[in-house]
Design a protein around this motif. Structure first.
Motif, short mmCIF file in Angstrom:
data_model
loop_
_atom_site.label_atom_id
_atom_site.label_comp_id
_atom_site.label_asym_id
_atom_site.label_seq_id
_atom_site.Cartn_x
_atom_site.Cartn_y
_atom_site.Cartn_z
N GLU A 8 4.11 0.24 -2.49
CA GLU A 8 5.06 -1.04 -1.94
C GLU A 8 5.00 -0.82 -0.59
OE1 GLU A 8 8.66 -2.05 -3.50
OE2 GLU A 8 8.00 -2.29 -5.65
N VAL A 9 4.87 0.50 -0.06
CA VAL A 9 5.00 0.77 1.39
C VAL A 9 3.61 0.21 2.05
CG1 VAL A 9 4.65 2.59 3.22
CG2 VAL A 9 6.57 2.46 1.50
N ALA A 10 2.45 0.78 1.12
CA ALA A 10 1.09 0.32 1.69
C ALA A 10 0.80 -1.24 1.73
CB ALA A 10 0.14 1.03 0.78
N LEU A 11 1.37 -1.82 0.57
CA LEU A 11 1.15 -3.28 0.56
C LEU A 11 1.92 -3.99 1.71
CD1 LEU A 11 1.66 -3.83 -3.23
CD2 LEU A 11 -0.43 -4.20 -2.01
N ARG A 12 3.04 -3.59 2.10
CA ARG A 12 3.72 -4.08 2.93
C ARG A 12 2.79 -3.87 4.49
NH1 ARG A 12 8.59 -1.96 0.33
NH2 ARG A 12 9.59 -3.92 -0.34
N SER A 13 2.30 -2.55 4.70
CA SER A 13 1.58 -2.40 5.68
C SER A 13 0.45 -3.15 5.89
CB SER A 13 1.10 -0.88 5.82
OG SER A 13 2.26 -0.10 5.92
N VAL A 14 -0.30 -3.54 4.72
CA VAL A 14 -1.48 -4.48 4.64
C VAL A 14 -1.08 -5.83 5.01
CG1 VAL A 14 -3.15 -5.62 3.30
CG2 VAL A 14 -2.62 -3.30 2.77
N ALA A 123 -3.63 0.45 -2.91
CA ALA A 123 -2.40 -0.31 -3.36
C ALA A 123 -2.75 -1.53 -4.00
CB ALA A 123 -1.81 -0.86 -1.91
N VAL A 124 -3.77 -2.22 -3.62
CA VAL A 124 -4.30 -3.49 -4.13
C VAL A 124 -4.88 -3.12 -5.69
CG1 VAL A 124 -5.95 -5.26 -4.27
CG2 VAL A 124 -4.81 -4.53 -2.11
N VAL A 125 -5.36 -1.73 -5.83
CA VAL A 125 -5.95 -1.46 -7.14
C VAL A 125 -4.66 -1.33 -7.98
CG1 VAL A 125 -6.40 0.46 -8.52
CG2 VAL A 125 -7.80 0.15 -6.41
N ASP A 126 -3.62 -1.05 -7.75
CA ASP A 126 -2.38 -1.16 -8.63
C ASP A 126 -2.28 -2.56 -8.97
OD1 ASP A 126 -2.09 1.52 -8.83
OD2 ASP A 126 -0.52 1.85 -7.43
N VAL A 127 -1.94 -3.61 -7.87
CA VAL A 127 -1.80 -4.88 -7.98
C VAL A 127 -2.85 -5.32 -8.89
CG1 VAL A 127 -1.87 -7.17 -6.83
CG2 VAL A 127 -0.74 -5.15 -5.61
N ILE A 128 -3.98 -5.42 -8.88
CA ILE A 128 -4.83 -5.97 -9.96
C ILE A 128 -4.94 -5.22 -11.35
CG2 ILE A 128 -7.53 -5.91 -10.30
CD1 ILE A 128 -7.97 -6.07 -7.32
N ARG A 129 -4.46 -4.09 -11.36
CA ARG A 129 -4.60 -3.18 -12.73
C ARG A 129 -3.02 -3.79 -13.21
NH1 ARG A 129 -5.08 2.58 -13.37
NH2 ARG A 129 -2.88 2.50 -12.78
N SER A 130 -2.26 -4.27 -12.58
CA SER A 130 -1.20 -4.72 -13.21
C SER A 130 -0.99 -6.28 -13.42
CB SER A 130 0.20 -4.61 -12.19
OG SER A 130 0.30 -3.15 -11.90
N GLY A 131 -2.16 -6.78 -12.99
CA GLY A 131 -2.27 -8.08 -13.43
C GLY A 131 -1.24 -9.25 -12.43
N GLU A 132 -1.06 -8.63 -11.31
CA GLU A 132 -0.13 -9.28 -10.27
C GLU A 132 -0.80 -9.74 -9.24
OE1 GLU A 132 2.94 -9.88 -11.31
OE2 GLU A 132 3.19 -8.38 -12.86
N LEU A 133 -1.84 -10.01 -9.03
CA LEU A 133 -2.78 -10.62 -7.83
C LEU A 133 -2.06 -11.78 -7.28
CD1 LEU A 133 -5.19 -9.62 -6.10
CD2 LEU A 133 -6.61 -11.06 -7.29
N GLU A 134 -1.54 -12.42 -8.23
CA GLU A 134 -0.85 -13.85 -7.66
C GLU A 134 0.43 -13.54 -6.90
OE1 GLU A 134 1.30 -12.82 -11.35
OE2 GLU A 134 -0.79 -12.95 -10.98
N ARG A 135 0.85 -12.28 -6.58
CA ARG A 135 2.01 -11.88 -5.74
C ARG A 135 1.37 -11.87 -4.14
NH1 ARG A 135 6.65 -9.85 -7.89
NH2 ARG A 135 6.70 -9.57 -10.22
#
Length: 181
Positions: A8-14, A123-135
């Motif tokens: 989450e920290v990395a995603l906010r930084s992105v 961080a985006v790896v986790d987003v994709i693996r969780s099926g949450e790219l629409e976030r």
């Protein structure tokens, strides 16, 4: 919490990095000092060259990362894999400063853009693996193109944090309702 704390920290930084480019042409990473301030706010560690090449490489990375917000899942996977491959990522657990155990996939001596890009990609790896790219969303305000990451449980975040887009939209809606009645 949807993702691991370091994700989450990395995603906010992105998001914060991508939003340093104003779609109207304004540049919030215009100087090396701007980059220094950004990195301090985001608490990035590791070696730095503090030169124009480093600034240019971070700006290039920023543009690449921005494409994630319009990417299909396959396009996002291709970009993430390319960033990880280019930086020769080798994930490892580390603990430093005030951070508990978390993943780093480059050495502290790796070029800044490689470190930032790899952290973003992981961080985006986790987003994709969780099926949450629409976030990964673009602000819903008509006059804003800033990006955001919706980390709310109910997937309801629609406006960025770069200005007061949500407030302006709510005021506009209120005035329209009042004018209609």
């Amino acid at each position: 919490m949807i993702f691991a704390p370091d994700t989450e920290v990395a995603l906010r930084s992105v998001v914060n990095l991508v939003n340093t480019l104003d779609p109207d042409g304004g540049e919030k990473l215009a100087t090396r000092a701007d980059l220094d301030e950004f990195l301090a706010r985001e608490r990035f560690t590791g070696s730095r060259t503090h030169d124009d090449g480093e600034l240019a490489s971070v700006r290039t990375l920023r543009s690449r990362l921005r494409t994630l917000w319009d990417a299909t899942e396959d396009e996002a996977v291709d970009l993430v894999n390319a960033i990880l491959r280019e930086s020769r990522a080798l994930p490892q657990l580390v603990k430093h400063d005030e951070w508990d155990w978390h993943l780093h996939a480059t050495s502290p001596e790796a070029p800044l853009a490689d470190r930032v890009g790899t952290e973003a990609a992981m961080a985006v790896v986790d987003v994709i693996r969780s099926g949450e790219l629409e976030r990964l969303r673009v602000c819903a305000a008509e006059d804003c193109e800033a990006v955001l990451i919706d980390l709310s449980k109910n997937r309801s975040k629609r406006y960025c944090d770069t200005g007061n887009c949500a407030n302006r939209a709510h005021v506009r809606a209120y005035r329209e309702r009042k004018a209609a009645s």
